[in-house]
Design an enzyme around this catalytic site. Structure first.
Site, short mmCIF file in Angstrom:
data_model
loop_
_atom_site.label_atom_id
_atom_site.label_comp_id
_atom_site.label_asym_id
_atom_site.label_seq_id
_atom_site.Cartn_x
_atom_site.Cartn_y
_atom_site.Cartn_z
N SER A 15 9.47 18.81 27.01
CA SER A 15 10.46 19.38 27.92
C SER A 15 11.43 20.22 27.09
O SER A 15 11.93 19.78 26.06
CB SER A 15 11.21 18.24 28.62
OG SER A 15 12.23 18.79 29.45
N SER A 87 2.07 17.84 30.20
CA SER A 87 0.72 17.29 29.95
C SER A 87 0.61 16.61 28.59
O SER A 87 -0.04 17.12 27.68
CB SER A 87 -0.38 18.33 30.17
OG SER A 87 -0.11 19.58 29.61
N1 LIG Z 1 10.19 31.49 21.85
C1 LIG Z 1 10.71 30.84 22.91
N2 LIG Z 1 9.95 30.64 23.97
C2 LIG Z 1 10.42 29.99 25.05
N3 LIG Z 1 11.67 29.52 25.16
C3 LIG Z 1 12.50 29.69 24.11
C4 LIG Z 1 12.06 30.36 22.95
N4 LIG Z 1 13.08 30.39 22.09
C5 LIG Z 1 14.10 29.78 22.71
N5 LIG Z 1 13.77 29.36 23.94
C6 LIG Z 1 14.67 28.65 24.88
O1 LIG Z 1 14.18 27.33 25.09
C7 LIG Z 1 14.41 26.88 26.43
C8 LIG Z 1 13.08 26.49 27.06
O2 LIG Z 1 13.28 25.95 28.37
P1 LIG Z 1 12.12 25.86 29.47
O3 LIG Z 1 12.76 25.47 30.75
O4 LIG Z 1 11.31 27.10 29.43
O5 LIG Z 1 11.25 24.66 28.91
P2 LIG Z 1 10.00 23.90 29.58
O6 LIG Z 1 9.00 23.75 28.48
O7 LIG Z 1 9.57 24.59 30.81
O8 LIG Z 1 10.61 22.47 29.90
P3 LIG Z 1 10.24 21.43 31.11
O9 LIG Z 1 9.00 20.70 30.67
O10 LIG Z 1 11.42 20.51 31.17
O11 LIG Z 1 10.06 22.21 32.37
C9 LIG Z 1 15.10 28.04 27.15
O12 LIG Z 1 16.48 27.85 27.13
C10 LIG Z 1 14.70 29.26 26.29
O13 LIG Z 1 15.66 30.28 26.37
#
Ligand SMILES: Nc1ncnc2c1ncn2[C@@H]1O[C@H](COP(=O)(O)OP(=O)(O)OP(=O)(O)O)[C@@H](O)[C@H]1O
Ligand SMILES: [Mg+2]
Length: 186
Positions: A15, A87
């Site tokens: 997450s 996952s």
């Molecule tokens: N290279 C990168 N790629 C993606 N996100 C990044 C990157 N660098 C920094 N971030 C930051 O990391 C955070 C990622 O959050 P995101 O909601 O996309 O995570 P997630 O994997 O979908 O989590 P969840 O499983 O809780 O839904 C955001 O605040 C984003 O701006």
């Protein structure tokens, strides 16, 4: 139809690792290129297809199997799919891989627990540390990183745009999407 090859970009990561952020960038770019596309984001799936499921191992497995089932139906009919759920279990991801064969592209969205906890986009890590959320992946529940993902994006060292570009380049190189035409140089 040419250029309409089904595939599933199967994101896996903690997450806050960046699955949804990168997915949103890819959606924008792929739709702008005229691709069909469907997204199965963990948060959205848990509001409908998997409503009522919790976070026990059994429920997590059921959730991921449902996502794989739908991703398979779509991708075998030529619709590109992005799944963006944690996952956490390798065995269930491998089931999805078996189901979809060479349409399955595992994308490890890599960031350490420490980094994700610092980001704490949704405030969930703080709640997990406080014991308000049980069975939180990376804190009090397992996460099994992929051993052989097709793509690893390191979101600690890359910007979201760079991660998205890396994935697009892979899709182009493997012929899943047409290579973008070079910009006119006039
Ligand atoms: N290279 C990168 N790629 C993606 N996100 C990044 C990157 N660098 C920094 N971030 C930051 O990391 C955070 C990622 O959050 P995101 O909601 O996309 O995570 P997630 O994997 O979908 O989590 P969840 O499983 O809780 O839904 C955001 O605040 C984003 O701006
Ligand atoms: Mg997300």
């Amino acid at each position: 139809m040419a250029g309409e090859k089904g595939f599933t970009l199967w994101f896996t990561g903690l997450s806050g690792s960046g699955k949804t952020t990168i997915t949103n960038l890819l959606v924008k770019e792929l739709l702008a290129r005229g691709s069909k596309l469907e997204v199965l984001d963990g948060d959205v799936v848990r509001e409908n297809l998997s409503k009522g499921l919790g976070f026990s191992k059994e429920d997590r497995d059921t959730n991921i199997r449902r996502i794989a089932f739908v991703a398979n139906l779509l991708s075998r009919n030529g619709v590109p799919v992005i799944t963006a759920a944690i996952s956490p279990y390798r065995a269930i991801r491998d089931e999805a891989r078996q189901m979809m064969g060479d349409r399955f592209i595992e994308v490890y969205v890599k960031a350490s627990v420490e980094t994700c906890e610092k980001r704490d986009v949704k405030g969930l890590y703080a709640k997990a540390r406080a014991g308000e959320i049980k069975e939180f992946t990376g804190i009090s529940d397992p996460y099994e990183p992929p051993l052989n993902p097709e793509i690893t994006v390191d979101t600690e060292s890359q910007t979201p745009e760079e991660s998205a570009q890396q994935i697009l380049a892979y899709l182009e190189e493997r012929g899943f999407i047409p290579a973008r035409q070079a910009a006119a140089t006039a």
